[in-house]
Design a protein around this motif. Sequence first.
Motif, PDB file in Angstrom:
ATOM      1  N   ILE A  71       0.862  -1.182   0.000  1.00  0.00           N
ATOM      2  CA  ILE A  71       0.000   0.000   0.000  1.00  0.00           C
ATOM      3  C   ILE A  71       0.896   1.229   0.000  1.00  0.00           C
ATOM      4  CG2 ILE A  71      -0.322   0.052   2.519  1.00  0.00           C
ATOM      5  CD1 ILE A  71      -3.356   0.834   1.652  1.00  0.00           C
ATOM      6  N   ARG A  72       0.626   2.114  -0.919  1.00  0.00           N
ATOM      7  CA  ARG A  72       1.461   3.305  -1.101  1.00  0.00           C
ATOM      8  C   ARG A  72       1.051   4.412  -0.126  1.00  0.00           C
ATOM      9  NH1 ARG A  72       4.784   2.659  -4.963  1.00  0.00           N
ATOM     10  NH2 ARG A  72       4.406   1.142  -6.594  1.00  0.00           N
ATOM     11  N   GLN A  73       2.048   5.110   0.361  1.00  0.00           N
ATOM     12  CA  GLN A  73       1.814   6.234   1.270  1.00  0.00           C
ATOM     13  C   GLN A  73       0.905   7.275   0.619  1.00  0.00           C
ATOM     14  OE1 GLN A  73       5.216   8.778   2.122  1.00  0.00           O
ATOM     15  NE2 GLN A  73       4.690   8.698   4.299  1.00  0.00           N
ATOM     16  N   GLY A  79      -6.368  -2.475   4.324  1.00  0.00           N
ATOM     17  CA  GLY A  79      -6.449  -3.853   3.880  1.00  0.00           C
ATOM     18  C   GLY A  79      -5.493  -4.029   2.716  1.00  0.00           C
ATOM     19  N   ILE A  80      -4.703  -5.104   2.762  1.00  0.00           N
ATOM     20  CA  ILE A  80      -3.745  -5.387   1.704  1.00  0.00           C
ATOM     21  C   ILE A  80      -3.962  -6.808   1.225  1.00  0.00           C
ATOM     22  CG2 ILE A  80      -1.303  -5.537   1.068  1.00  0.00           C
ATOM     23  CD1 ILE A  80      -0.682  -3.630   3.408  1.00  0.00           C
ATOM     24  N   GLN A  93       3.280   8.254   8.296  1.00  0.00           N
ATOM     25  CA  GLN A  93       3.842   9.465   7.693  1.00  0.00           C
ATOM     26  C   GLN A  93       5.361   9.408   7.552  1.00  0.00           C
ATOM     27  OE1 GLN A  93       3.069  13.062   9.873  1.00  0.00           O
ATOM     28  NE2 GLN A  93       3.668  12.166  11.821  1.00  0.00           N
ATOM     29  N   HIS A  94       6.018   8.500   8.273  1.00  0.00           N
ATOM     30  CA  HIS A  94       7.474   8.386   8.195  1.00  0.00           C
ATOM     31  C   HIS A  94       7.924   7.046   7.624  1.00  0.00           C
ATOM     32  CE1 HIS A  94       7.848  12.157  10.236  1.00  0.00           C
ATOM     33  NE2 HIS A  94       7.156  11.713  11.262  1.00  0.00           N
ATOM     34  N   MET A  95       7.089   6.413   6.827  1.00  0.00           N
ATOM     35  CA  MET A  95       7.457   5.084   6.315  1.00  0.00           C
ATOM     36  C   MET A  95       8.708   5.121   5.448  1.00  0.00           C
ATOM     37  SD  MET A  95       4.571   4.021   3.463  1.00  0.00           S
ATOM     38  CE  MET A  95       3.140   4.142   4.508  1.00  0.00           C
ATOM     39  N   ASP A  96       8.971   6.228   4.780  1.00  0.00           N
ATOM     40  CA  ASP A  96      10.200   6.304   3.979  1.00  0.00           C
ATOM     41  C   ASP A  96      11.444   6.224   4.864  1.00  0.00           C
ATOM     42  OD1 ASP A  96       9.529   8.812   5.020  1.00  0.00           O
ATOM     43  OD2 ASP A  96      10.508   9.895   3.397  1.00  0.00           O
ATOM     44  N   ILE A  97      11.391   6.797   6.035  1.00  0.00           N
ATOM     45  CA  ILE A  97      12.509   6.733   6.977  1.00  0.00           C
ATOM     46  C   ILE A  97      12.577   5.354   7.638  1.00  0.00           C
ATOM     47  CG2 ILE A  97      13.429   7.655   9.143  1.00  0.00           C
ATOM     48  CD1 ILE A  97      12.029  10.353   8.284  1.00  0.00           C
ATOM     49  N   HIS A 115      11.248   3.222   1.968  1.00  0.00           N
ATOM     50  CA  HIS A 115      10.429   3.432   0.774  1.00  0.00           C
ATOM     51  C   HIS A 115       9.072   3.977   1.192  1.00  0.00           C
ATOM     52  CE1 HIS A 115       9.109  -0.557   2.104  1.00  0.00           C
ATOM     53  NE2 HIS A 115      10.338  -0.990   1.898  1.00  0.00           N
ATOM     54  N   LYS A 116       8.345   4.528   0.212  1.00  0.00           N
ATOM     55  CA  LYS A 116       7.061   5.176   0.495  1.00  0.00           C
ATOM     56  C   LYS A 116       5.891   4.234   0.240  1.00  0.00           C
ATOM     57  CE  LYS A 116       8.522   9.911  -0.028  1.00  0.00           C
ATOM     58  NZ  LYS A 116       8.140  11.227  -0.495  1.00  0.00           N
ATOM     59  N   TYR A 117       6.019   3.029   0.725  1.00  0.00           N
ATOM     60  CA  TYR A 117       4.946   2.049   0.691  1.00  0.00           C
ATOM     61  C   TYR A 117       5.193   1.055   1.815  1.00  0.00           C
ATOM     62  CZ  TYR A 117       8.408  -0.881  -1.659  1.00  0.00           C
ATOM     63  OH  TYR A 117       9.538  -1.584  -1.974  1.00  0.00           O
ATOM     64  N   MET A 118       4.159   0.293   2.132  1.00  0.00           N
ATOM     65  CA  MET A 118       4.292  -0.756   3.141  1.00  0.00           C
ATOM     66  C   MET A 118       3.814  -2.067   2.541  1.00  0.00           C
ATOM     67  SD  MET A 118       3.010   1.040   6.661  1.00  0.00           S
ATOM     68  CE  MET A 118       3.761  -0.098   7.801  1.00  0.00           C
ATOM     69  N   THR A 119       4.598  -3.091   2.759  1.00  0.00           N
ATOM     70  CA  THR A 119       4.169  -4.440   2.417  1.00  0.00           C
ATOM     71  C   THR A 119       3.517  -5.054   3.653  1.00  0.00           C
ATOM     72  OG1 THR A 119       6.235  -5.438   3.141  1.00  0.00           O
ATOM     73  CG2 THR A 119       6.117  -4.693   0.828  1.00  0.00           C
TER      74      THR A 119
END
Length: 153
Positions: free
Chosen positions: A74-76, A102-103, A120-124, A128-132
């Motif tokens: 899911i992309r930020q 939901g993924i 909001q800080h997933m890139d850090i 990357h700017k998404y979450m698996t």
Amino acid sequence: MEDMILGACRDYENRGIARIVKMPEPFRVMRNTDRGRGVATVRFTGRAEPDFVGCLVGGRMVAFEAKYTTADRIRQSVVTDAQAEALKRYTMLGASTYVCCGIGTGFDLAYFMIPWATWQHMDITYGHKYMTRADAKMYRVKADAVIHFLDNI
């Protein structure tokens, strides 16, 4: 997914745990295109608020966005700038803020209640700017007929 969240909201309210409601999107009817059938051309008029807001037992406010993807991540960016700003402001005022997501699809579908600070800080955090699903595994919540989004909070 929204119906599963609404079912959990009813359950949490019935058990005295929380009162959480779906926020309607503000809009103005521009033209009735089919009188009697509820079909119209509309224009959204207000800034986007989080999908759900409410109060937990003890008085703490909760606000969250609900997002779903059939992809493996899911992309930020699925949270709009206006939604992000609203969640940021609620956080600054002391509210508990999240993105309920939901993924996946079918039997490979999982739900997560991700704290806004993590989202909001997933890139850090993840680089990357998404979450698996693997990235989000610690935020996974149980789902059956409803999504038990408050169970890990």
